[in-house]
Design a protein around this motif. Structure first.
Motif, short mmCIF file in Angstrom:
data_model
loop_
_atom_site.label_atom_id
_atom_site.label_comp_id
_atom_site.label_asym_id
_atom_site.label_seq_id
_atom_site.Cartn_x
_atom_site.Cartn_y
_atom_site.Cartn_z
N UNK A 175 9.05 5.76 -3.83
CA UNK A 175 7.99 5.18 -4.66
C UNK A 175 8.18 5.69 -6.08
N UNK A 176 7.38 5.16 -7.00
CA UNK A 176 7.47 5.60 -8.39
C UNK A 176 7.14 7.08 -8.53
N UNK A 177 6.35 7.61 -7.61
CA UNK A 177 5.96 9.02 -7.69
C UNK A 177 7.03 9.95 -7.12
N UNK A 178 7.90 9.42 -6.27
CA UNK A 178 8.88 10.28 -5.60
C UNK A 178 10.31 10.06 -6.06
N UNK A 179 10.57 8.99 -6.81
CA UNK A 179 11.96 8.62 -7.07
C UNK A 179 12.71 9.68 -7.87
#
Length: 347
Positions: free
Chosen positions: A277-281
């Protein structure tokens, strides 16, 4: 083209010493192709945004065709007051473009699955898997513009041999694009909202507001302080969000940042089984490629290049007409598919 310099040679040697131990048989050696000019690289980085790969190829080819027309003095529309529509007599667009809109909605006809991926902090992509070739998806850019794309973006066919080169010029220069009308350029080359960004960039360079020579000079010493300075300067240019800036800076020799888009997400999911996700990439990219610092991008590109060649064969042997096949829909796994039970006739 390949640009040779002492700094680039040093980077290639250091990357190989880190990478070849883990992957001795990969064909990518660490050299990245660049355009002859920084302006061409900057424009092509805009062409990568919010569209499928075939359309990126189509827009780049159309710009080269336009340059030949401008060189030959073919009639086109320049930016003049009182001609906001930018129409020229007898004008026929050569590059079909998908319908674009600023309305914040998505067509749902033929749609059976929808995922929302948030990328780059400001970039949102509604990724649609559709059962109909007319299905569309809305993309919101770094700058708030929206674009509606068809699931099968149209693309020029790349011709063979002399036929291709006889109708294609060089990539246009800033001075050749600066005086064109935005509407004309958008229609002629299928650029959509990108036409405005490209013309603004060209005019800023012609007027001396953007000094490409200074940007190139700063990049000769690829240190983190220079990276921050270059990134801050690129932020001031309309149309250059995080993904576009990261690509431009990679072209300038900064390999510690991996540009992230839907292709990055697909690769991490398909090759590394990461549901990003955008938070984990950023964290996941660091976990996978951090050991190759400061050449994380080169390690990522080596891996994705190897993946492409496994699917499509040696890319340097691929005909240009097949470049458009390198898309996500042609990279879906063909393994682990459940077999449907055979249907026996009950008569």
């Amino acid at each position: 083209m390949l640009r040779f310099s002492e700094a680039e040679e040093k980077a290639v040697r250091e990357f190989r010493s880190l990478h070849v131990v883990d992957h001795p048989n990969r064909s990518f050696s660490g050299r990245v192709f660049r355009s002859p000019t920084l302006f061409e690289d900057m424009v092509k980085c805009i062409l990568l945004c919010n569209c499928q790969w075939p359309r990126t190829l189509s827009m780049a080819q159309a710009l080269c065709e336009l340059q030949l027309e401008l060189q030959k003095g073919s009639p086109c529309t320049i930016a003049v007051s009182g001609n906001s529509k930018g129409e020229s007599e007898g004008f026929i667009p050569k590059t079909p473009a998908s319908k674009e809109t600023r309305r914040n909605k998505v067509s749902t006809k033929g749609m059976f699955c929808k995922k929302k991926l948030e990328l780059d902090g400001n970039l949102q992509i509604d990724h649609v898997v559709a059962s109909s070739s007319t299905a569309t998806t809305l993309l919101t850019t770094d700058n708030g513009d929206s674009e509606e794309l068809r699931s099968h973006d149209s693309c020029h066919e790349f011709s063979n041999g002399n036929e291709y080169f006889s109708r294609t010029g060089n990539f246009p220069s800033p001075s050749e694009l600066a005086n064109l009308d935005e509407s004309f350029l958008a229609k002629r080359c299928g650029l959509g909202y990108r036409a405005g960004y490209i013309i603004e960039l060209a005019r800023a360079i012609v007027e001396g507001k953007i000094q490409l020579g200074q940007l190139e000079e700063l990049s000769k010493d690829a240190c983190l302080s220079n990276y921050k300075q270059l990134d801050d300067q690129l932020k001031q240019i309309r149309g250059y969000g995080p993904f576009t800036r990261a690509n431009v800076l990679m072209c300038l020799g900064y390999y510690h940042v991996i540009p992230t888009d839907s292709e990055t997400v697909r690769h991490l999911k398909q090759v590394h089984s990461r549901y990003t996700t955008s938070k984990t990439i950023e964290r996941e990219l660091e976990e996978i490629y951090g050991k190759y610092e400061p050449y994380q991008f080169l390690a990522f590109w080596s891996e994705i290049w190897d993946f492409y060649e496994t699917r499509f064969g040696k890319l340097n042997e691929m005909h240009s007409s097949d470049y458009k096949l390198i898309t996500a829909c042609n990279m879906r796994s063909t393994t682990n598919k459940r077999k449907r039970p055979s249907r026996k006739c009950q008569c």
